[in-house]
Enzyme design. Structure first.
Site, PDB file in Angstrom:
ATOM      1  CE  LYS A 150      -1.922  -1.193   3.598  1.00 49.60           C
ATOM      2  NZ  LYS A 150      -2.604  -1.744   4.872  1.00 49.60           N
ATOM      3  CG  ASP A 186      -6.213  -3.476   8.540  1.00 50.35           C
ATOM      4  OD1 ASP A 186      -5.745  -4.963   8.615  1.00 50.35           O
ATOM      5  OD2 ASP A 186      -6.106  -3.029   7.860  1.00 50.35           O
TER       6      ASP A 186
HETATM    7  C1  GLC Z   1      -3.073  -5.046   2.865  1.00 51.35           C
HETATM    8  C2  GLC Z   1      -1.858  -5.797   3.741  1.00 51.35           C
HETATM    9  C3  GLC Z   1      -2.861  -6.549   4.994  1.00 51.35           C
HETATM   10  C4  GLC Z   1      -4.434  -5.287   5.695  1.00 51.35           C
HETATM   11  C5  GLC Z   1      -4.809  -4.835   4.219  1.00 51.35           C
HETATM   12  C6  GLC Z   1      -5.628  -3.446   4.558  1.00 51.35           C
HETATM   13  O1  GLC Z   1      -3.566  -5.449   2.096  1.00 51.35           O
HETATM   14  O2  GLC Z   1      -0.714  -6.188   3.404  1.00 51.35           O
HETATM   15  O3  GLC Z   1      -2.084  -6.582   6.303  1.00 51.35           O
HETATM   16  O4  GLC Z   1      -5.321  -5.959   5.696  1.00 51.35           O
HETATM   17  O5  GLC Z   1      -3.998  -4.109   3.024  1.00 51.35           O
HETATM   18  O6  GLC Z   1      -5.801  -2.713   4.787  1.00 51.35           O
END
Ligand code: GLC
Length: 399
Positions: A150, A186
Site C-alpha cells: 500500500k 486490521d
Molecule cells: C494490505 C496489507 C494487509 C491489510 C490490508 C488492509 O493488503 O498487506 O495486511 O490487512 O492491506 O489494510
C-alpha cells in the site's frame, strides 16, 4: 480486452483458485511458494469481553496514523463498556518512504503528543498495536514484517520484529513508557470488535486502502503452529493472490498499467483489482484510453488528468453517488481541468461503475472462498456466519 462484467463461471474459477492457494498457504510443504500466505495470528479464540481497564491503541496501515485511549469497564446491562478518545495524525511522505527509524520515531512522537494532550504521560498503559501489513508472528506480541504494501516503503523494516522497532523508538525518546501487549492486523481487529456485538462473527474483512481478510481456522489445519485443539485466527493476506499467475486471464491492460507504475510491481495483484489505493487510478487509466480513442472529452485530456494519482478513489464514490443531474460529476471533472459534456459525464460514471462493480465481484469471490472453506472444514451443508467489515471503500462507496 474491455471492461465487461465477469461471468458467474469466471468468478467461481477465481473462488476455486483462491481456495487452492489458501490450502497451499496453510501447509508446511507448499507454504513458501503459495501466493496467499495464511499467516497465523496467535489469536486463539475471540475475547470473552471480560477484559477491563485502560488501554492505548495504535492503528497504522492507511494514510493516517491513529492513537486511541480505550476504557473498557463493567456495565450492568451489556457486561462491558468502551469509551475512546482518539487523535489522527497524517503520515508525512518522507516517514513512509524513508528509514524504519524515521517512521517509528514519528510514531513515538505522535504517541508522546497524545499522552500530553490527555495528561496521561506518567502512566504505563498496556498498548495494542493494529499494524496492517503482512507479519509472520511468533506470538501475539512478536512478529516480523514480511514486506510493505500500500505505498509504504520505509527501509530496514522488512525482516524485522515490528514490536521491537516500536519499543526501540519509545526507548530512544525516553519521555514515556508503554507495555506493548499485542499486535494484530486490521482484519483481525475488525473481526474481534465485531465479535463484541455478534458472537457469530468469525471473519474480518477490510476494503480500504488495501484489501484483506482473516477468519477462524481449525488449529489442526494450521500446520505452521503446533497444537490440534480449537481454532486460531488466520490472516489470509489474500491481496497477494495472483503472484503465481492465478489472475492472468482476468487482468486487463489497465490493470497492467496500474501495476507497472506502482511502488510494488508484480505484487498484490488481487488487491490492485479491488482496493482504494488503486481504484481511482484504474478509472483514470480507462478514461485516458477513451480519450485517446476520441470517445471522451473531444479527444483531449487535461494535464492534471494525465498525471498519475490525480483521480482519487473518493471521486469514484462521489461520481456514483450523483443524483442524476450530473452536477457532482461535472464538478469533479472540472477540478481535474476538463469541461465535460453530458455524454462525457455519463461515460465517466459508467467507467467508475465498471471498475467498482468488478472490484466488488472479485472481492465477493474471495470472501466466498473463505466461507466455503470454513463450511467444508466444519462439515456443514449451510454455514451461518457474520463477517465484520471495515475500510474507506466499504464505508464511502454508495453501493
Ligand atoms: C494490505 C496489507 C494487509 C491489510 C490490508 C488492509 O493488503 O498487506 O495486511 O490487512 O492491506 O489494510
Amino acid at each position: 480486452m474491455c471492461f465487461s462484467r465477469l461471468k458467474k463461471e469466471q468468478l467461481k474459477e477465481v473462488m476455486k483458485r483462491m481456495m487452492r492457494e489458501m490450502d497451499r498457504g496453510l501447509r508446511v510443504e507448499t507454504h513458501q511458494e503459495s501466493s496467499v500466505k495464511m499467516l497465523p495470528t496467535y489469536v486463539y479464540s475471540t475475547p470473552e469481553g471480560s477484559e477491563v481497564g485502560d488501554f492505548l491503541a495504535l492503528d497504522l496501515g492507511g494514510t493516517n496514523f491513529r492513537v486511541m485511549l480505550v476504557k473498557v469497564g463493567e456495565d450492568e446491562e451489556r457486561g462491558w463498556k468502551v469509551e475512546t478518545k482518539h487523535q489522527m495524525y497524517s503520515i508525512p511522505e518522507d516517514a513512509m518512504t524513508g528509514t524504519a527509524e524515521m517512521l517509528f520515531d514519528y510514531i513515538a512522537e505522535c504517541i508522546s503528543d497524545f499522552l500530553d494532550r490527555h495528561h496521561i504521560k506518567h502512566r504505563k498503559l498496556p498498548l495494542g498495536f493494529t499494524f496492517s501489513f503482512p507479519v509472520r508472528h511468533e506470538d501475539i506480541d512478536k512478529g516480523i514484517l514480511l514486506n510493505w504494501t500500500k505505498g509504504f516503503k520505509a527501509s530496514g523494516a522488512e525482516g524485522n520484529n515490528v514490536v521491537g522497532l516500536l519499543r526501540d523508538a519509545i526507548k530512544r525518546r525516553g519521555d514515556f513508557e508503554m507495555d506493548v501487549v499485542a499486535m494484530v492486523n486490521d482484519t483481525v481487529a475488525t473481526m474481534i470488535s465485531c465479535y463484541y456485538e455478534d458472537r457469530s462473527c468469525e471473519v474480518g474483512m477490510i476494503v480500504g486502502t488495501g484489501c484483506n481478510a482473516c477468519y477462524m481456522e481449525e488449529m489442526r489445519t494450521v500446520e505452521l503452529v503446533e497444537g490440534e485443539e480449537g481454532r486460531m485466527c488466520v490472516n489470509t493476506e489474500w491481496g497477494a493472490f495472483g503472484a503465481n499467475g492465478e489472475l492472468e486471464e482476468f487482468r486487463l491492460e489497465y490493470d497492467r498499467v496500474v501495476d507497472e507504475t506502482s511502488l510494488n510491481p508484480g505484487q498484490q495483484l488481487y488487491e490492485k483489482l479491488i482496493s482504494g489505493k488503486y481504484m481511482g487510478e484504474l478509472v483514470r487509466v480507462v478514461l485516458l484510453k477513451l480519450v485517446n480513442e476520441e470517445l471522451l472529452f473531444n479527444g483531449e485530456a487535461s494535464d492534471l488528468l494525465k498525471t498519475r494519482g490525480s483521480f482519487e478513489t473518493r471521486y469514484v464514490s462521489q461520481i456514483e453517488s450523483d443524483s442524476g443531474d450530473r452536477k457532482q460529476i461535472y464538478n469533479i471533472l472540472s477540478t481535474l481541468g476538463v469541461l465535460p459534456s453530458e455524454m462525457d459525464c455519463d461515460i465517466v460514471r459508467l467507467a467508475c461503475e465498471s471498475v467498482s462493480t468488478r472490484a466488488a465481484h472479485m472481492c465477493g469471490a474471495g470472501l466466498a472462498a473463505v466461507i466455503n472453506r470454513m463450511r467444508e472444514r466444519r462439515s456443514q451443508e449451510v454455514l451461518k456466519i457474520t463477517v465484520g467489515v471495515d475500510g474507506s471503500v466499504y464505508k464511502l462507496h454508495p453501493w
